[in-house]
Write a protein that holds these residues in place. Structure first.
Motif, mmCIF file in Angstrom:
data_model
loop_
_atom_site.group_PDB
_atom_site.id
_atom_site.type_symbol
_atom_site.label_atom_id
_atom_site.label_comp_id
_atom_site.label_asym_id
_atom_site.label_seq_id
_atom_site.Cartn_x
_atom_site.Cartn_y
_atom_site.Cartn_z
ATOM 1 N N ASN A 99 -6.668 -12.577 25.770
ATOM 2 C CA ASN A 99 -7.003 -14.000 25.767
ATOM 3 C C ASN A 99 -8.451 -14.242 26.199
ATOM 4 O O ASN A 99 -9.182 -13.283 26.508
ATOM 5 C CB ASN A 99 -6.005 -14.794 26.619
ATOM 6 C CG ASN A 99 -6.087 -14.485 28.106
ATOM 7 O OD1 ASN A 99 -7.053 -13.890 28.600
ATOM 8 N ND2 ASN A 99 -5.054 -14.892 28.838
ATOM 9 N N ALA A 100 -8.867 -15.506 26.254
ATOM 10 C CA ALA A 100 -10.258 -15.855 26.573
ATOM 11 C C ALA A 100 -10.656 -15.441 27.987
ATOM 12 O O ALA A 100 -11.839 -15.271 28.275
ATOM 13 C CB ALA A 100 -10.474 -17.353 26.386
ATOM 14 N N ALA A 101 -9.690 -15.248 28.863
ATOM 15 C CA ALA A 101 -9.979 -14.793 30.229
ATOM 16 C C ALA A 101 -10.092 -13.274 30.306
ATOM 17 O O ALA A 101 -10.387 -12.720 31.359
ATOM 18 C CB ALA A 101 -8.888 -15.283 31.182
ATOM 19 N N GLY A 102 -9.842 -12.577 29.185
ATOM 20 C CA GLY A 102 -9.942 -11.123 29.156
ATOM 21 C C GLY A 102 -8.657 -10.407 29.502
ATOM 22 O O GLY A 102 -8.618 -9.177 29.537
ATOM 23 N N ALA A 103 -7.577 -11.154 29.755
ATOM 24 C CA ALA A 103 -6.291 -10.544 30.114
ATOM 25 C C ALA A 103 -5.484 -10.236 28.856
ATOM 26 O O ALA A 103 -5.515 -10.989 27.890
ATOM 27 C CB ALA A 103 -5.507 -11.488 31.011
ATOM 28 N N ILE A 104 -4.758 -9.125 28.888
ATOM 29 C CA ILE A 104 -3.865 -8.791 27.785
ATOM 30 C C ILE A 104 -2.561 -9.540 28.000
ATOM 31 O O ILE A 104 -1.939 -9.440 29.059
ATOM 32 C CB ILE A 104 -3.643 -7.273 27.682
ATOM 33 C CG1 ILE A 104 -4.968 -6.601 27.337
ATOM 34 C CG2 ILE A 104 -2.584 -6.963 26.635
ATOM 35 C CD1 ILE A 104 -4.922 -5.108 27.237
ATOM 36 N N HIS B 163 -9.927 -11.632 21.975
ATOM 37 C CA HIS B 163 -11.219 -11.642 22.674
ATOM 38 C C HIS B 163 -11.531 -10.244 23.192
ATOM 39 O O HIS B 163 -10.644 -9.411 23.344
ATOM 40 C CB HIS B 163 -11.174 -12.612 23.858
ATOM 41 C CG HIS B 163 -10.995 -14.035 23.453
ATOM 42 N ND1 HIS B 163 -9.789 -14.549 23.027
ATOM 43 C CD2 HIS B 163 -11.880 -15.050 23.388
ATOM 44 C CE1 HIS B 163 -9.944 -15.826 22.731
ATOM 45 N NE2 HIS B 163 -11.200 -16.149 22.943
ATOM 46 N N LEU B 164 -12.784 -10.006 23.502
ATOM 47 C CA LEU B 164 -13.196 -8.801 24.205
ATOM 48 C C LEU B 164 -12.892 -8.983 25.692
ATOM 49 O O LEU B 164 -12.595 -10.096 26.134
ATOM 50 C CB LEU B 164 -14.690 -8.538 24.005
ATOM 51 C CG LEU B 164 -15.135 -8.236 22.566
ATOM 52 C CD1 LEU B 164 -16.653 -8.180 22.479
ATOM 53 C CD2 LEU B 164 -14.517 -6.930 22.091
ATOM 54 N N GLY B 165 -13.010 -7.929 26.467
ATOM 55 C CA GLY B 165 -12.738 -7.992 27.900
ATOM 56 C C GLY B 165 -13.613 -8.997 28.642
ATOM 57 O O GLY B 165 -13.206 -9.549 29.658
ATOM 58 N N ASP B 166 -14.834 -9.250 28.104
ATOM 59 C CA ASP B 166 -15.736 -10.211 28.760
ATOM 60 C C ASP B 166 -15.496 -11.645 28.293
ATOM 61 O O ASP B 166 -16.214 -12.558 28.686
ATOM 62 C CB ASP B 166 -17.191 -9.823 28.532
ATOM 63 C CG ASP B 166 -17.632 -9.918 27.073
ATOM 64 O OD1 ASP B 166 -16.819 -10.343 26.208
ATOM 65 O OD2 ASP B 166 -18.793 -9.576 26.785
#
Length: 173
Positions: free
Chosen positions: A27-32, A44-47
């Motif tokens: 997601n946009a927060a970088g969480a799977i 999204h990417l991790g960042d």
């Protein structure tokens, strides 16, 4: 991709999305996280950098992500006339911008969105955009100061794209 541009928040209005199982994405927060069945995944990417709509074939037959354009989203002249479809996709090797000439916008958009990868943009423009490039190459079109590569589907001889009398490659749906 014009005055009527849609963004991620408009996805449910313009498209039908199906997948029979839950699936992971970032997601946009970088969480799977897991998206439920029939829920699109905007990866999204991790960042937190957006990668686009994630479409995958699924682990087993029948589990693929499926995206379909609601034909009521396009004016009738775009549904039945000559159009140029613009599609930006990342299949893991970086973003590729492609252009397709078509006389069936819905079928071409649906086909583009069935390709596995991260879809960042898809749009339709009335008419065939003017082809740029050399005579014996598929060439490209320009839109909003960006180049979109014409996809070589039909080819003959030394890989030159077949074209009509005006130089438009014979591609699309």
């Amino acid at each position: 991709m014009a005055d009527g541009d849609l963004d991620q928040g408009d996805f449910d209005i313009a498209f039908a999305f199906t997948r029979p199982t839950a699936a992971a994405y970032r997601n946009a927060a970088g969480a799977i996280v897991l998206a439920g069945a029939d829920a699109p995944r905007f990866d999204h990417l991790g960042d937190g950098t957006a990668r686009g709509l994630l479409v995958e074939p699924g682990l087993q037959l029948g589990q693929a992500d499926r995206v379909r354009l609601d034909p009521l989203m396009l004016p009738e002249d775009l549904l039945a006339g000559r159009v140029t479809i613009l599609h930006a996709l990342d299949q893991g090797a970086g973003l590729v911008r492609r252009a397709w000439y078509s006389e069936n916008a819905k079928a071409t958009i649906d086909a583009c969105l069935s390709i596995a990868g991260h879809h960042q943009e898809i749009g339709v423009i009335a008419g065939f955009r003017v082809r740029q490039g050399g005579r014996f190459e598929p060439g490209f079109v320009r839109y909003r100061r960006l180049s979109w590569s014409l996809t070589r589907i039909l080819a003959a001889n030394a890989g030159a794209a077949l074209a009509d009398d005006d130089g438009h490659p014979l591609i699309g749906a």
